[in-house]
Design an enzyme around this catalytic site. Structure first.
Site, mmCIF file in Angstrom:
data_model
loop_
_atom_site.group_PDB
_atom_site.id
_atom_site.type_symbol
_atom_site.label_atom_id
_atom_site.label_comp_id
_atom_site.label_asym_id
_atom_site.label_seq_id
_atom_site.Cartn_x
_atom_site.Cartn_y
_atom_site.Cartn_z
ATOM 1 N N VAL A 77 -7.834 4.083 -8.738
ATOM 2 C CA VAL A 77 -6.872 4.137 -7.574
ATOM 3 C C VAL A 77 -7.242 5.306 -6.664
ATOM 4 C CG1 VAL A 77 -4.748 2.805 -8.413
ATOM 5 C CG2 VAL A 77 -5.006 5.196 -8.852
ATOM 6 N N VAL A 78 -6.681 5.174 -5.398
ATOM 7 C CA VAL A 78 -6.864 6.091 -4.527
ATOM 8 C C VAL A 78 -5.420 6.395 -4.096
ATOM 9 C CG1 VAL A 78 -8.015 7.269 -2.379
ATOM 10 C CG2 VAL A 78 -9.315 6.087 -3.866
ATOM 11 N N GLY A 168 -10.906 1.898 -0.724
ATOM 12 C CA GLY A 168 -9.852 0.911 -1.056
ATOM 13 C C GLY A 168 -9.793 -0.322 -0.331
ATOM 14 N N LEU A 221 -17.669 2.701 -5.247
ATOM 15 C CA LEU A 221 -17.719 2.644 -3.843
ATOM 16 C C LEU A 221 -17.723 4.119 -3.553
ATOM 17 C CD1 LEU A 221 -18.854 0.851 -1.227
ATOM 18 C CD2 LEU A 221 -16.264 1.070 -0.714
ATOM 19 N N ARG A 751 24.806 -14.598 11.086
ATOM 20 C CA ARG A 751 25.539 -13.996 12.611
ATOM 21 C C ARG A 751 25.166 -15.215 13.698
ATOM 22 N NH1 ARG A 751 22.975 -7.912 14.541
ATOM 23 N NH2 ARG A 751 25.204 -7.497 15.676
ATOM 24 N N GLU A 1102 28.423 -10.660 17.228
ATOM 25 C CA GLU A 1102 27.675 -11.887 17.308
ATOM 26 C C GLU A 1102 27.163 -12.685 18.620
ATOM 27 O OE1 GLU A 1102 28.911 -14.409 13.573
ATOM 28 O OE2 GLU A 1102 30.597 -13.369 14.291
HETATM 29 C C1 LIG Z 1 1.990 -2.405 4.416
HETATM 30 C C2 LIG Z 1 0.494 -2.556 4.407
HETATM 31 C C3 LIG Z 1 -0.164 -2.904 5.528
HETATM 32 C C4 LIG Z 1 -1.394 -3.000 5.725
HETATM 33 N N1 LIG Z 1 -1.988 -3.468 6.760
HETATM 34 C C5 LIG Z 1 -3.391 -3.647 6.830
HETATM 35 C C6 LIG Z 1 -3.710 -4.007 8.176
HETATM 36 O O1 LIG Z 1 -3.276 -4.323 8.976
HETATM 37 N N2 LIG Z 1 -5.230 -4.063 8.003
HETATM 38 C C7 LIG Z 1 -6.067 -3.750 6.928
HETATM 39 O O2 LIG Z 1 -7.306 -3.655 7.318
HETATM 40 N N3 LIG Z 1 -5.533 -3.210 5.813
HETATM 41 C C8 LIG Z 1 -4.110 -3.277 5.898
HETATM 42 N N4 LIG Z 1 -3.556 -2.765 4.645
HETATM 43 C C9 LIG Z 1 -4.437 -2.608 3.689
HETATM 44 C C10 LIG Z 1 -4.661 -1.066 3.346
HETATM 45 O O3 LIG Z 1 -5.431 -0.718 4.366
HETATM 46 C C11 LIG Z 1 -5.306 -0.693 1.948
HETATM 47 O O4 LIG Z 1 -4.289 -0.990 1.079
HETATM 48 C C12 LIG Z 1 -5.741 0.628 1.739
HETATM 49 O O5 LIG Z 1 -6.515 0.939 2.429
HETATM 50 C C13 LIG Z 1 -6.242 0.492 0.377
HETATM 51 O O6 LIG Z 1 -6.648 1.838 -0.109
HETATM 52 P P1 LIG Z 1 -6.047 2.732 -1.292
HETATM 53 O O7 LIG Z 1 -6.458 3.946 -1.303
HETATM 54 O O8 LIG Z 1 -4.488 2.619 -1.491
HETATM 55 O O9 LIG Z 1 -6.650 1.628 -2.506
HETATM 56 P P2 LIG Z 1 -6.087 1.476 -3.826
HETATM 57 O O10 LIG Z 1 -4.718 0.545 -3.843
HETATM 58 O O11 LIG Z 1 -6.049 2.612 -4.646
HETATM 59 O O12 LIG Z 1 -7.077 0.584 -4.362
HETATM 60 C C14 LIG Z 1 -7.406 -0.747 -3.776
HETATM 61 C C15 LIG Z 1 -8.575 -1.534 -4.756
HETATM 62 O O13 LIG Z 1 -9.915 -0.836 -4.640
HETATM 63 C C16 LIG Z 1 -10.105 -0.490 -5.861
HETATM 64 N N5 LIG Z 1 -10.852 0.818 -5.580
HETATM 65 C C17 LIG Z 1 -10.490 1.704 -4.605
HETATM 66 N N6 LIG Z 1 -11.244 2.726 -4.386
HETATM 67 C C18 LIG Z 1 -12.223 2.383 -5.252
HETATM 68 C C19 LIG Z 1 -13.623 2.817 -5.007
HETATM 69 N N7 LIG Z 1 -13.924 4.159 -4.532
HETATM 70 N N8 LIG Z 1 -14.366 2.322 -5.804
HETATM 71 C C20 LIG Z 1 -14.327 1.180 -6.515
HETATM 72 N N9 LIG Z 1 -13.033 0.558 -6.539
HETATM 73 C C21 LIG Z 1 -12.164 1.196 -5.855
HETATM 74 C C22 LIG Z 1 -9.169 -0.190 -6.690
HETATM 75 O O14 LIG Z 1 -9.399 -0.304 -8.011
HETATM 76 C C23 LIG Z 1 -8.392 -1.270 -6.094
HETATM 77 O O15 LIG Z 1 -8.687 -2.513 -7.030
HETATM 78 C C24 LIG Z 1 -2.065 -2.678 4.426
HETATM 79 C C25 LIG Z 1 -1.653 -2.159 3.375
HETATM 80 C C26 LIG Z 1 -0.236 -2.355 3.197
HETATM 81 C C27 LIG Z 1 0.350 -1.682 1.801
#
Ligand SMILES: Cc1cc2nc3c(=O)[nH]c(=O)nc-3n(C[C@H](O)[C@H](O)[C@H](O)COP(=O)(O)OP(=O)(O)OC[C@H]3O[C@@H](n4cnc5c(N)ncnc54)[C@H](O)[C@@H]3O)c2cc1C
Length: 1174
Positions: A77-78, A168, A221, A751, A1102
């Site tokens: 995770v990141v 991610g 990645l 409402r 309302e």
């Molecule tokens: C409310 C909400 C709205 C969103 N809206 C959009 C949108 O409009 N457009 C859009 O494009 N995205 C959208 N997203 C997606 C968002 O961009 C991604 O959730 C975020 O970028 C993922 O990054 P993270 O670091 O949280 O990943 P994580 O949740 O930590 O990881 C995501 C996945 O990638 C894997 N992973 C992470 N890093 C690596 C790595 N370096 N190597 C191998 N595997 C890895 C993890 O194991 C997991 O399976 C939205 C997300 C949320 C929650």
């Protein structure tokens, strides 16, 4: 337990949070709480491991050791934001946080591009790209950085951008087929990715990465590289060259926090063709994504077609046809044709300015997107992208001070600081368990058994309660209304998808939620009749609920005669309207605590604790005095916390009764959306007759209301619907209304229940008449507004005196304040000058009937002069407590002590509703509970003032002046009874009244995407004499915005079994800051004295919601202009002025009505009317 304040929960010795002081600048995090944060509870858990490798080598070792002794699931995770999208039912036991590996958080820029580490957050990437743009400008390729950064700003929320990483996102896109924006825009920019597998590194194009098999668990990645594009030098030097890069996204919310229907990024290198002056595409990258394929793609065939060609209209036409054949969503994606059509629109928008030189279409093409960021069209409404402006107007009346003053909402500071205590904030008592509902996913089935899934650990689960657990003497009842009751649990037979089958009780809310989701229900469908899933099925099988005769509305005049007088007639036109979910911030919540002597105390987030109380007593089979329901405040109700709160609290009480332990629940959003029912869907068929002037002579409606499986409050829907539909003089009005019983979750009050639908149907009829006559719909509205005489005919019980009928005044006043006539001309001018954007303007009135119901109150004056007030009405965020406080201060102030006015307001505290302390609280519903609670309190105060007056006169004579505190002290000493209660029961002859309002809205429609922007709304609403204009303005604006959600955005969809599929924020889109009108002006009309009303006030909770149909009607007007234009291009006779714009008018709906192939049609027309190179 009674003292619910935050400070009583705080475990530290220093028990008070510092008071926020506006003048102290930045408030510091309280020192005494810092020690709390040092706890490493999360990291120290035995069940879960959160590992933080500091180098790749450490990560490799971790992965190796885990892979060899692996017992549970491991997740890299990141930000772990993906957990918000892919809800994890099976918990990982090991999380490896990549944020501390330096290589993954690096950003490097060199002359050939920028490399961004995979763990870099989206926010940091945006900053880095902006900086790179600044440094690399004026290099042509720098624009790519800028545009990518701008697009990334629209991803998720700021929180997601600050937490989620670029890597991610790309891994989600590659591995889970997430409809990513980042993948598409980086694909369009020709990006590469670096992958680390073991100790080996590999660089591949993003396109190849996306197409490969899923990244395995040992690979990471590591980074993404965005090249710095440069114009090819050397060849044909001296020729004009240009690099263009643009990104696009069509999403329900323009500025983010909504996934795109389709997104795109296009890069093109152009040079001018010497002979023709046209543009030659030397190179192009065309990426499309999020449209319902596994991942974003490069449209290679289209790229091939365009490369090396002079861009003519013919070439563009070929290219868009090829895009249409390439960007094809997988079946079942939803809105497939729409997505393909928008992809065509995007490419057209990108390339058409370049084709100008050859086909001479410059007048009609889109302006550049940059210019659009802050555009102002022909001196028209200035439309900044994000911000909105507003004007709020009211008249101040001080005769009843502090009633009538715009006093800040009671408890606002507590709520803003998070200190306010809602039911779920109450700390859990010892041994408290948590419940979650197991619901049916089948509409009609025998339930052979419900089992706990072996995947959910059995030690979590304390019980699986169902109808068999109802104690002897109790009843399987989950809610009660005057129309009947609803079972708490389905017995051996489920009757709708979403039916409550059981209540699973576990140690924590998460465990209960996961275990209930995983529970295995054994259904048996053999030899069962087909379920009734539509109103048509219900009619075919005569499945109806009875409407008591006293609730069935009355007809007006003679329909046949009215039709005979008409010049025009429309027969059997149809309108269908769907449901809406409440979307309160606080979901359904309850806590049940068994007490001594077989008693039960229940904290419930309910709009009607009295009924919750009675239902619990019946269910567990105890006298009502053994149950006590307490509700302090509710975090939004909108009707959903009325009937639907009862089974939630009852299930907790039953479980607590059976298990002899406290049980609580916070219903998760998905379950709540599935079980809530929401607004009543309807099908209406009507016939209407009218004169050539637009004057209506007769209307007949056949109305089918989908009530779902249980009665709930559905029998009131016909009268509510008809009461509001009567806002126009229909001449004669005839109808048949059937309340259909279907195998779907029972619908409940929401409402403006029935009223929103009635008001909308009236407008749909007016619009149809206007289209038929080819006239402006607002003129048809005006000509059919009531006179007071016709009002008396249509509203015999509530029309009031002539001066009380303020609608004509409102209509005229609003036309002036909204500059209606000038803006009509400007809209028409705008529409003449713009091909791909059209505007519409609409003015909609309402006439809304309100009913005042009885309400109890109690006022007690304590020894120090402070005042405690109890009312039956519940504070739902509608400002009820504030108005009650003001009323108490006013009414007790009539004792006229010295220097009293302001002080007294501060002495009043409203306390929680407690069903054993103040009975007959009834429902907080129908907009009038604030005024009836105020009236109950006023009556109490009147009595107290009478009791205090003799003493006050005596003290005045003796001492010359009397202070409030002294008076009360003396009164206590002289044994004056300083507590009294009342029950305000309005006189039946005057318990109904009408209120009026109107709204003018202007909407702009983008014909390429179907996107709508509400440029301006002006509302004028009659509040009588507002009890608190600040509260009322908030109510008017809030209701209106909730109405915008209903009319424009919120799709509450179900599958073919009737199971709700819009079950979360990913699919159900409520309005946000970017949806509200860019200019939002609200005026409260102060319409003087209304002798039967509480201090002349009128309700506003309302009715203003209904006014939001003006936005829908304005959209319709814009679509009508688009259709006229489409017709003028030929090829499309079917796009006539009469059409049905569904509710909600979401982007696919609007685009469909504007023509899914409007771009192709336009191109064909252009090519046929101009000399074009073939
Ligand atoms: C409310 C909400 C709205 C969103 N809206 C959009 C949108 O409009 N457009 C859009 O494009 N995205 C959208 N997203 C997606 C968002 O961009 C991604 O959730 C975020 O970028 C993922 O990054 P993270 O670091 O949280 O990943 P994580 O949740 O930590 O990881 C995501 C996945 O990638 C894997 N992973 C992470 N890093 C690596 C790595 N370096 N190597 C191998 N595997 C890895 C993890 O194991 C997991 O399976 C939205 C997300 C949320 C929650």
């Amino acid at each position: 337990m009674e003292d619910l304040g935050f400070n009583s929960f705080c475990k530290t010795k220093e028990s008070r949070m510092p008071v926020y002081d506006n003048n102290q600048g930045i408030s510091r995090f309280p020192e005494f709480l810092k020690s709390e944060c040092k706890s490493n509870l999360l990291l120290g858990s035995e069940k879960l491991r959160w590992l933080t490798p500091k180098a790749f080598l450490e990560l490799d070792n971790m992965l190796l050791s885990i892979n060899s002794n692996r017992v549970g699931l491991v997740k890299l995770v990141v930000g772990n934001t993906s957990a918000g999208y892919y809800k994890e039912l099976e918990n990982c036991d090991t999380y490896i946080d990549l944020r501390y590996i330096p290589e993954l958080s690096c950003i490097r820029r060199d002359p050939v591009g920028i490399e961004i580490g995979a763990a870099v957050t989206i926010s940091k990437a945006i900053c880095a790209l902006r900086e790179a743009f600044r440094i690399e400008s004026p290099s042509e390729g720098a624009i790519v950085y800028k545009k990518i950064a701008a697009h990334m700003e629209k991803i998720g929320t700021k929180f997601v951008q600050n937490t989620g990483s670029i890597g991610g996102n790309l891994v989600m896109a590659q591995r889970e087929h997430f409809p990513s924006d980042i993948a598409t825009i980086l694909l369009g920019a020709g990006a590469f990715v670096n992958i680390r597998s073991g100790t080996a590194y590999e660089t591949v194009s993003l396109e190849e990465f996306l197409e490969r098999p899923h990244l395995d668990s040992k690979s990471v990645l590591s980074s993404v590289k965005i090249p710095l594009w440069e114009l090819e030098k050397g060849r044909n030097s001296g020729v004009d060259r240009k690099l263009l890069f643009e990104t696009y996204r069509a999403a329900p919310r323009a500025h983010g926090n909504a996934l795109a229907y389709v997104n795109a990024a296009f890069l093109a290198e152009l040079s001018s063709c010497g002979s023709s002056g046209g543009a030659v595409l030397n190179k192009c990258l065309l990426a499309f994504g999020a449209y319902g394929k596994k991942h974003a793609i490069r449209a290679r065939e289209v790229e091939k077609l365009l490369t090396g060609r002079v861009l003519t209209a013919r070439v563009l036409y070929e290219a868009i046809n090829l895009v249409k054949a390439t960007v094809v969503p997988e079946e079942g994606t939803g809105s497939e044709a729409y997505r393909s059509s928008v992809a065509v629109g995007f490419l057209f928008e990108f390339l058409s300015p370049l084709a100008d030189a050859t086909i001479g279409i410059s007048r009609c093409t889109l302006s550049s997107k940059d210019a659009e960021e802050n555009y102002e069209e022909g001196g028209h409404v200035k439309c900044p992208r994000m911000l909105s402006s507003s004007r709020q107007v009211f008249q101040l009346h001080i005769d009843y001070r502090p009633v009538g003053e715009p006093i800040v909402t009671s408890g606002a500071a507590l709520q803003a600081s998070g200190e306010a205590v809602y039911a779920d904030d109450i700390p859990s008592p010892e041994n408290c368990l948590h419940g979650s509902f197991v619901y049916s996913t089948k509409p009609l089935a025998r339930v052979r058994g419900i089992q706990v899934n072996p995947k959910s650990q059995s030690n979590w689960i304390s019980g699986l309660i169902n109808y068999k657990d109802i104690p002897k003497g109790g009843k399987n009842v989950g809610s009660m209304t005057i129309f009947g009751s609803e079972p708490l649990f389905a017995d051996d037979f489920t009757q709708c998808a979403g039916d409550r089958l059981a209540f699973l009780v576990a140690g924590t809310q998460k465990e209960a939620d996961v275990a209930s989701r995983l529970a295995i229900v054994n259904y048996d469908l053999e030899n069962l009749e087909a379920p009734i899933l539509t109103v048509e099925d219900a009619v075919a099988r005569s499945s109806f609920f009875q409407v008591p005769p006293f609730l069935y509305p009355k007809e007006v005049g003679d329909f046949s005669k009215g039709m005979a007088e008409a010049d025009h007639q429309i027969f059997s036109a149809e309108v269908k309207i769907d449901s809406q979910y409440y979307f309160y911030m606080e979901s359904q919540t309850a806590l049940a605590v068994p007490d001594e002597d077989n008693c039960m105390v229940v904290y419930s987030s309910s709009q009607c604790p009295e009924y919750v109380h009675a239902t619990i007593a019946q269910c567990i089979g105890v006298p009502e005095h053994n149950v006590r329901v307490i509700t302090r405040r509710v975090g939004g109700g909108f009707g959903g916390k009325a009937i639907k709160s009862m089974p939630v609290a009852t299930a907790c009480a039953l479980a607590a009764h059976v298990l002899r332990q406290p049980v609580r629940i916070y219903v998760n959003r998905k379950t709540d959306m599935i079980m809530a029912g929401g607004r009543h869907p309807m099908k209406i068929t009507y016939s209407v007759g009218f004169k050539s002037t637009g004057k209506i002579t007769a209307l007949k409606l056949d109305i089918l209301v989908d009530a779902g499986i249980y009665t709930d409050i559905s029998p009131v829907i016909p009268s509510n619907f008809m009461a509001v539909l009567r806002k126009y003089d229909w001449g004669a009005l005839s109808f048949d209304i059937k309340v259909c019983k279907t195998n779907t979750v029972s619908r409940s009050a929401m409402r403006g229940p029935g009223e929103v639908q009635g008001s909308y149907v009236a407008e749909a009829i007016i619009e149809n008449i206007a289209s038929t006559l080819s006239v402006n719909a607002d003129c048809v509205r005006k000509i059919n507004l009531h006179t007071h005489d016709s009002l008396m005919l249509f509203h015999p019980d509530s029309s009031g005196e002539v001066p009380e009928y303020t609608l004509s005044l409102i209509w005229e006043k609003l036309a002036q304040s909204s500059e209606y006539s000038q803006r009509r001309e400007m809209v028409s001018e705008f529409n003449k000058c713009n091909v791909w954007k059209k505007r519409g303007l609409s003015c909609v009135p309402i006439v809304h009937e309100l009913i005042v119901r009885p309400a109890p109150g109690r006022v007690s004056i304590l020894r120090d002069g402070s005042i405690v007030v109890e009312v039956g009405g519940i504070e739902l965020g509608q400002g009820l407590w504030t108005k009650v406080k003001q009323m108490t201060a006013f009414a007790l102030g009539l004792i006229k002590c010295d220097a009293l006015e302001v002080d007294l307001l501060e002495k009043v505290r409203i306390i929680q509703a407690d069903t054993l302390s103040l009975i007959q609280g009834g429902f907080t519903a129908g907009s009038t509970t604030s005024e009836s609670s105020c009236e109950a309190v006023r009556l109490c105060c009147e009595i107290l003032v009478e009791r205090l007056r003799p003493l006050k006169e005596k003290l005045k004579t003796e001492m010359g002046s009397v202070q409030w505190e002294m008076l009360i002290q003396q009164a206590h000493m002289q044994v004056v009874n300083l507590s009294t209660s009342s029950y305000s029961g309005p006189d039946f002859s005057s318990n109904r009244y009408l209120t009026y309002g109107a709204a003018v809205s202007e909407v702009e429609v983008n014909l390429l995407t179907g996107g709508t922007t509400i440029l301006r709304s002006d509302i004028l609403y009659d509040c009588g004499r507002s009890l608190n204009p600040a509260v009322d303005l908030g109510q008017i604006e809030g209701a209106y915005v909730q109405g915008i959600g209903y009319f424009m955005l919120e799709e509450y969809t179900r599958n073919s079994d009737g199971l709700v599929t819009s079950d979360g924020t990913w699919t159900y889109k409520i309005p946000t800051v970017d949806t509200i009108p860019k200019q939002f002006n609200v005026e409260i009309l102060s319409s003087g004295n209304h002798k039967n009303r509480v201090l002349s006030s009128k309700a506003c909770g309302e009715p203003p919601l209904l006014l939001a149909s003006s936005v829908h009607c304005a959209t319709r007007a814009a679509v009508r202009a688009a259709r006229e234009q489409l017709q003028s291009w030929g090829y499309h006779d079917e796009y006539g002025p009469t059409f049905n714009l569904e509710v909600p008018a979401v982007m696919p709906t609007v685009k469909e009505q504007c023509g899914l192939d409007n771009v192709e049609t336009y191109m064909k027309w252009k090519m046929s009317t101009h000399r074009v190179e073939q």
